[in-house]
Write an enzyme that holds these catalytic residues in place. Structure first.
Site, PDB file in Angstrom:
ATOM      1  N   ASN A  81     101.068  15.944  87.790  1.00 12.09           N
ATOM      2  CA  ASN A  81     101.150  16.839  88.929  1.00 12.09           C
ATOM      3  C   ASN A  81     101.393  16.097  90.246  1.00 12.09           C
ATOM      4  O   ASN A  81     101.738  16.690  91.248  1.00 12.09           O
ATOM      5  CB  ASN A  81      99.830  17.620  89.014  1.00 12.09           C
ATOM      6  CG  ASN A  81      99.967  18.909  89.774  1.00 12.09           C
ATOM      7  OD1 ASN A  81     100.931  19.638  89.611  1.00 12.09           O
ATOM      8  ND2 ASN A  81      98.999  19.193  90.622  1.00 12.09           N
ATOM      9  N   HIS A  95      93.231  29.480  92.961  1.00 10.28           N
ATOM     10  CA  HIS A  95      94.274  30.034  92.075  1.00 10.28           C
ATOM     11  C   HIS A  95      93.791  31.261  91.301  1.00 10.28           C
ATOM     12  O   HIS A  95      94.267  31.525  90.196  1.00 10.28           O
ATOM     13  CB  HIS A  95      94.748  28.984  91.058  1.00 10.28           C
ATOM     14  CG  HIS A  95      95.300  27.744  91.674  1.00 10.28           C
ATOM     15  ND1 HIS A  95      96.380  27.755  92.527  1.00 10.28           N
ATOM     16  CD2 HIS A  95      94.911  26.451  91.566  1.00 10.28           C
ATOM     17  CE1 HIS A  95      96.643  26.514  92.918  1.00 10.28           C
ATOM     18  NE2 HIS A  95      95.763  25.711  92.353  1.00 10.28           N
ATOM     19  N   LYS A 146      92.094  15.551  93.261  1.00  7.93           N
ATOM     20  CA  LYS A 146      92.844  15.039  92.102  1.00  7.93           C
ATOM     21  C   LYS A 146      93.813  13.926  92.481  1.00  7.93           C
ATOM     22  O   LYS A 146      93.834  12.873  91.863  1.00  7.93           O
ATOM     23  CB  LYS A 146      93.668  16.160  91.444  1.00  7.93           C
ATOM     24  CG  LYS A 146      92.891  17.210  90.714  1.00  7.93           C
ATOM     25  CD  LYS A 146      93.807  18.111  89.901  1.00  7.93           C
ATOM     26  CE  LYS A 146      94.780  18.920  90.727  1.00  7.93           C
ATOM     27  NZ  LYS A 146      94.146  19.941  91.566  1.00  7.93           N
TER      28      LYS A 146
END
Length: 464
Positions: free
Chosen positions: A156, A202, A133
């Protein structure tokens, strides 16, 4: 909790605006403070609450802007009387206060949703995925800058989207978006959505159900319309399988290294082909500044995104050639007595470490370890067998790493600091080899975050 445990700043303006929309911000990090600043600017009655201590710089911003806040605990009565709550992406649903908020039916949004609410006519390119990302977001931003577009790099990656909207609005936002941020969107709708890949990560936040995490990632396109673009990795089996279950009325632009696509991008005979608008772009993969197969995917995604923004092929080529990779992502640190040291501290899951090993062209001593998020180390077993001569564990609890690799690697050493890990790895490495920090784990057992872990690693290398 008594008042001595709290630090409160109360402005008369926020205290007197009792009839205004009561916006509570849970969490006082970058996104929380950004949301507070935007909320205040838009006339909301803002109160920020953090269970831990706030950074001094953030406190100063809040005081300066007359925003009421507390740290070191939560005043539940105040929070549960909110009209709306902006929740930090770091706070899980299993948090007791969050459970009470949900039980009361108070609207909970993420900071990117608040930013979107006030972004006006600006365009958004939003990038998500389990890996790559930050690199892809930064590359798209770099292409925009080379092309002379007035864009901001947000999300982010480090700068709050809401804060950017409040303090320096731009006609274009290039935003890195995590699944946690997507969990609390309502209307957030990027003009261009990029989905790079989905691997198990996650899972502790998603009831250990991979499907929940997949659904979270796909929320990036849930509000898109036929005017919008969806760029995705056709080679990713998880994405391809999910797409078979969806009927989409948006412009789909896949990228692939395995097949030619009519619209999107593909690599054939070591040439990247981009076909979006009338203009076609071709470019040798050897001209990419970013090396490794995973970065060919990232570069295709960025090239497509740039094309949807109308950026000319000459500018895309120039930017892809001149891009410099990010700190803590396969970052070359130094060569000490013939041993290369590489900082890939941002590799907080097993798949990231797979990519790091895949792009490494020499034998390595691998530094692994930290907070395990339900890791499946069998994913990297073959690459470790092929390319890793020794493993140095850097974490509080390394039992799982020992169990996974005891029959694969002869030497596995335990350390509990960056200095000891670097020293041990250096002693194990020979001239012409590499020491790779690619932990496959979160950093919170020994460090504040992956940035601190990477910086301590680099400091330790320089002390050799």
């Amino acid at each position: 909790m008594n008042n001595s445990e709290k630090d409160m700043s109360l402005s008369s303006s926020s205290a007197s605006s009792g009839n205004a929309h009561r916006l509570v911000i849970l969490g006082g990090g970058e996104s929380g403070v950004g949301a507070a600043l935007l909320g205040k600017q838009k006339g909301y009655n803002v109160f920020l609450s953090d269970g831990g201590p706030l950074k001094d710089s953030y406190k100063q911003e809040l005081v300066l802007n007359g925003i009421e806040f507390e740290e070191g605990g939560h005043t539940e009565e105040r929070i549960l009387s909110a009209d709306e709550i902006v929740k930090s992406p770091g706070i899980p649903e299993k948090n007791e206060l969050v459970k009470k908020i949900r039980a009361k039916g108070i609207s909970v949004i993420s900071e990117i949703e608040l930013g979107y609410r006030f972004k006006g006519d600006s365009k958004i390119v939003a990038i998500t995925g389990s890996n790559g990302k930050s690199t892809t977001t930064s590359l798209i931003y770099h292409i925009c800058k080379v092309a002379g577009l007035d864009a901001a790099l947000v999300g982010n990656i480090g700068y709050s989207f809401a804060k950017q909207v409040a303090e320096d609005p731009k006609p274009l936002y290039v935003a890195e978006i995590s699944s946690f941020q997507l969990d609390d969107i309502k209307e957030f709708r990027p003009d261009v959505a990029v989905l790079l890949n989905i691997t198990e990560d996650h899972l502790d936040r998603y009831e250990y159900k991979f499907e929940n995490y997949i659904n979270s990632k796909f929320r990036i396109i849930e509000n898109q319309t036929e005017q919008d673009h969806f760029i995705y990795n056709l080679d990713d089996e998880v994405i391809a399988k999910k797409l078979e279950t969806l009927t989409l009325h948006i412009n789909q632009l896949p990228f692939s290294m395995r097949q030619e696509v009519k619209k999107g991008a593909y690599i054939k005979a070591e040439q990247m082909m981009l076909k979006i608008q009338e203009e076609r772009v071709s470019m040798s993969i050897y001209d990419f500044a970013l090396k490794g197969i995973h970065n060919q995917h990232n570069t295709m995604a960025a090239g497509i995104a740039a094309s949807t923004l109308g950026i000319r092929k000459e500018k895309i080529r120039e930017a892809v050639k001149t891009f410099e990779s990010l700190e803590h992502r396969m970052e070359y640190v130094a060569t000490v007595r013939g041993v290369d040291f590489i900082n890939d501290s941002k590799a907080t899951n097993v798949n990231s470490t797979w990519y790091a090993l895949e792009s490494l062209k020499k034998p390595a001593v691998l530094i692994l370890g930290g907070v395990d998020k339900g890791n499946d180390y069998t994913l990297i077993e073959d690459l470790v067998k092929e390319r890793v001569k020794a493993i140095v564990c850097m974490g509080v609890d390394n039992k799982k790493i020992h169990a996974a690799f005891k029959d694969v690697v002869k030497t596995i050493v335990d350390t509990q600091s960056a200095h000891d890990a670097v020293t041990s790895a250096f002693n194990l490495a020979a001239k012409g080899e590499a020491v790779l920090l690619s932990p496959a784990c979160s950093s919170f057992d020994l460090f504040k975050n992956y940035e601190e872990r990477g910086k301590k690693f680099k400091e330790a290398v320089k002390e050799l």
